[in-house]
Design a protein around this motif. Structure first.
Motif, PDB file in Angstrom:
ATOM      1  N   TRP A   1      45.217  46.847  46.012  1.00 53.00           N
ATOM      2  CA  TRP A   1      44.070  45.998  45.707  1.00 53.00           C
ATOM      3  C   TRP A   1      42.860  46.871  45.336  1.00 53.00           C
ATOM      4  CZ3 TRP A   1      44.804  40.743  45.729  1.00 53.00           C
ATOM      5  CH2 TRP A   1      45.971  40.286  46.348  1.00 53.00           C
TER       6      TRP A   1
ATOM      7  N   LYS B   1      52.020  41.152  46.929  1.00 53.11           N
ATOM      8  CA  LYS B   1      51.110  40.424  46.048  1.00 53.11           C
ATOM      9  C   LYS B   1      51.894  39.792  44.893  1.00 53.11           C
ATOM     10  CE  LYS B   1      47.207  41.542  42.957  1.00 53.11           C
ATOM     11  NZ  LYS B   1      46.404  42.684  42.427  1.00 53.11           N
ATOM     12  N   ASP B   2      51.730  38.493  44.713  1.00 48.80           N
ATOM     13  CA  ASP B   2      52.417  37.710  43.684  1.00 48.80           C
ATOM     14  C   ASP B   2      53.928  37.663  43.863  1.00 48.80           C
ATOM     15  OD1 ASP B   2      50.059  36.979  42.295  1.00 48.80           O
ATOM     16  OD2 ASP B   2      50.040  38.909  41.253  1.00 48.80           O
TER      17      ASP B   2
ATOM     18  N   GLY C   1      46.093  33.247  42.979  1.00 52.78           N
ATOM     19  CA  GLY C   1      47.427  33.739  43.219  1.00 52.78           C
ATOM     20  C   GLY C   1      47.656  33.886  44.708  1.00 52.78           C
TER      21      GLY C   1
ATOM     22  N   SER D   1      48.466  36.199  47.824  1.00 54.94           N
ATOM     23  CA  SER D   1      48.273  37.614  48.160  1.00 54.94           C
ATOM     24  C   SER D   1      49.467  38.214  48.893  1.00 54.94           C
ATOM     25  CB  SER D   1      47.019  37.781  49.031  1.00 54.94           C
ATOM     26  OG  SER D   1      47.244  37.265  50.335  1.00 54.94           O
TER      27      SER D   1
ATOM     28  N   ASP E   1      41.672  35.345  44.046  1.00 55.32           N
ATOM     29  CA  ASP E   1      41.362  34.937  42.677  1.00 55.32           C
ATOM     30  C   ASP E   1      41.535  36.131  41.746  1.00 55.32           C
ATOM     31  OD1 ASP E   1      38.593  36.187  41.885  1.00 55.32           O
ATOM     32  OD2 ASP E   1      38.212  35.348  43.873  1.00 55.32           O
ATOM     33  N   ARG E   2      42.068  35.866  40.576  1.00 54.87           N
ATOM     34  CA  ARG E   2      42.378  36.937  39.625  1.00 54.87           C
ATOM     35  C   ARG E   2      41.137  37.482  38.928  1.00 54.87           C
ATOM     36  NH1 ARG E   2      47.831  36.607  39.725  1.00 54.87           N
ATOM     37  NH2 ARG E   2      48.809  34.527  39.845  1.00 54.87           N
ATOM     38  N   GLN E   3      40.004  36.773  39.036  1.00 56.40           N
ATOM     39  CA  GLN E   3      38.780  37.229  38.372  1.00 56.40           C
ATOM     40  C   GLN E   3      38.116  38.371  39.144  1.00 56.40           C
ATOM     41  OE1 GLN E   3      39.839  33.986  38.387  1.00 56.40           O
ATOM     42  NE2 GLN E   3      40.261  34.275  36.198  1.00 56.40           N
TER      43      GLN E   3
ATOM     44  N   GLU F   1      39.500  39.382  42.475  1.00 49.46           N
ATOM     45  CA  GLU F   1      40.446  39.779  43.522  1.00 49.46           C
ATOM     46  C   GLU F   1      39.840  39.646  44.922  1.00 49.46           C
ATOM     47  OE1 GLU F   1      43.004  43.133  42.881  1.00 49.46           O
ATOM     48  OE2 GLU F   1      44.005  41.937  41.332  1.00 49.46           O
TER      49      GLU F   1
END
Length: 324
Positions: free
Chosen positions: A32, A55-56, A140, A142, A154-156, A158
């Motif tokens: 991260w 993650k994902d 997404g 975590s 959030d992908r914007q 993290e």
């Protein structure tokens, strides 16, 4: 996916102790690099555990496809869905047979970007507005758990988010709250009967055994998965379902007996006909846990959650238990 029946209690205890022993975010920084761990409301990093998948590893869905309910023949009527009804738009059903394996669906309904979320370990299913501070966020999974509840990101930015309360806990959006939208769990048959012109999420193009429950017998267990916090008060079983509205919780057992309760400015109805997604191997065969609707004095649907009692107590330790 967290296949609980395949993991022994001893292995889980060792895993949890090892994770808690290294209670700082340093071990996550390589995975991260864009997360601001210095901006956090987490006072004890040992509360955040690795749930198994990375993650994902549980892949959230963005931009799902939908089909008319009249053409869906593979989903049994008793199977649960999360219903989203936005004024002026075709009602949409998000089956738990998909959410169990993906946990988050990023969608847009009538220009409103939403995140439909389901944490099987807490039975928490809530829908959030994805707009915040001028940004539209995409969420997404975590792979982290806190009090056995999914930590989203959030992908914007993290930033990390606690699903059960819709609040940022780590990163740029630490302390920010998502707006929860009215949605509820009901059976697919109930959704179809009320919305014959409605739409249901189509099966994702993923290799998953949709319709199967990887958490077999979980909601009849005595202990939650990877949870070391306090048990609920009043002799309420840890995995008993409660209806949370704000910081109040109504035991579903009480609602099932009464079928309608009007108090605290709300009317809460219980209706039979929805299978538990966390009981038998096949979701459609789960025992009937009923459907909850929460409305205000004007008959409008109210944002709420039907979660396990231990999760309510963990996130609302001073919450009010609405008992007989």
């Amino acid at each position: 996916m967290r296949l609980i029946p395949l993991m022994t209690v001893a292995a889980l205890c060792v895993f949890a102790l090892m994770t808690a022993a290294s209670a700082n975010p340093d071990r996550w920084r390589s995975e991260w690099p864009d997360t601001d761990f210095e901006n956090s409301s987490v006072s004890n990093w040992g509360e955040i555990l690795d749930g198994g998948p990375p993650k994902d590893g549980i892949p959230a869905i963005t931009g799902p496809n939908f089909i008319p309910v009249v053409t869906e023949t593979d989903i049994p009527d008793m199977e649960p869905v999360i219903t989203v009804e936005i004024a002026g738009e075709t009602p949409r059903a998000y089956p738990l047979r998909y959410l169990t394996w993906h946990e988050i669906v990023n969608d847009t309904v009538g220009g409103v970007p939403i995140a439909v979320t389901f944490c099987p370990l807490c039975n928490s299913g809530m829908t959030f507005d994805r707009r915040l501070d001028g940004k539209v966020l995409e969420f997404g999974v975590s792979g982290k758990l806190r009090n056995s509840d999914m930590v989203m990101y959030d992908r914007q930015t993290e930033s990390w988010w606690q699903q059960a309360i819709g609040t940022g806990i780590v990163g740029e959006f630490n302390g920010k709250e998502l707006t929860q939208l009215p949605s509820w769990m009901e059976s697919f048959g109930q959704f179809k009967a009320r919305n014959p012109g409605g739409a249901v999420m189509a099966e994702p193009a993923s290799n998953r055994p949709y319709g199967r429950n990887p958490y077999r017998n979980y909601d009849s267990s005595t202990r939650p998965f990877l949870y070391s916090g306090e048990m609920p008060p009043h002799d309420i079983p840890a995995l008993a379902r409660v209806v949370r509205v704000g910081d109040r919780a109504w035991p579903v057992s009480r609602l099932r007996e009464a079928q309608k309760v009007t108090e605290a400015g709300l009317t809460i109805d219980w209706t039979a006909g929805q299978a538990s997604a966390l009981d038998t191997d096949k979701i459609a065969d789960g025992r009937d846990v009923g459907t909850i609707r929460v409305r205000d004095g004007q008959g409008r649907d109210v944002p709420h959650d039907v979660m396990f009692a231990f999760a309510f107590h963990a996130f609302f330790p001073n919450g009010q238990w609405m008992l007989n």
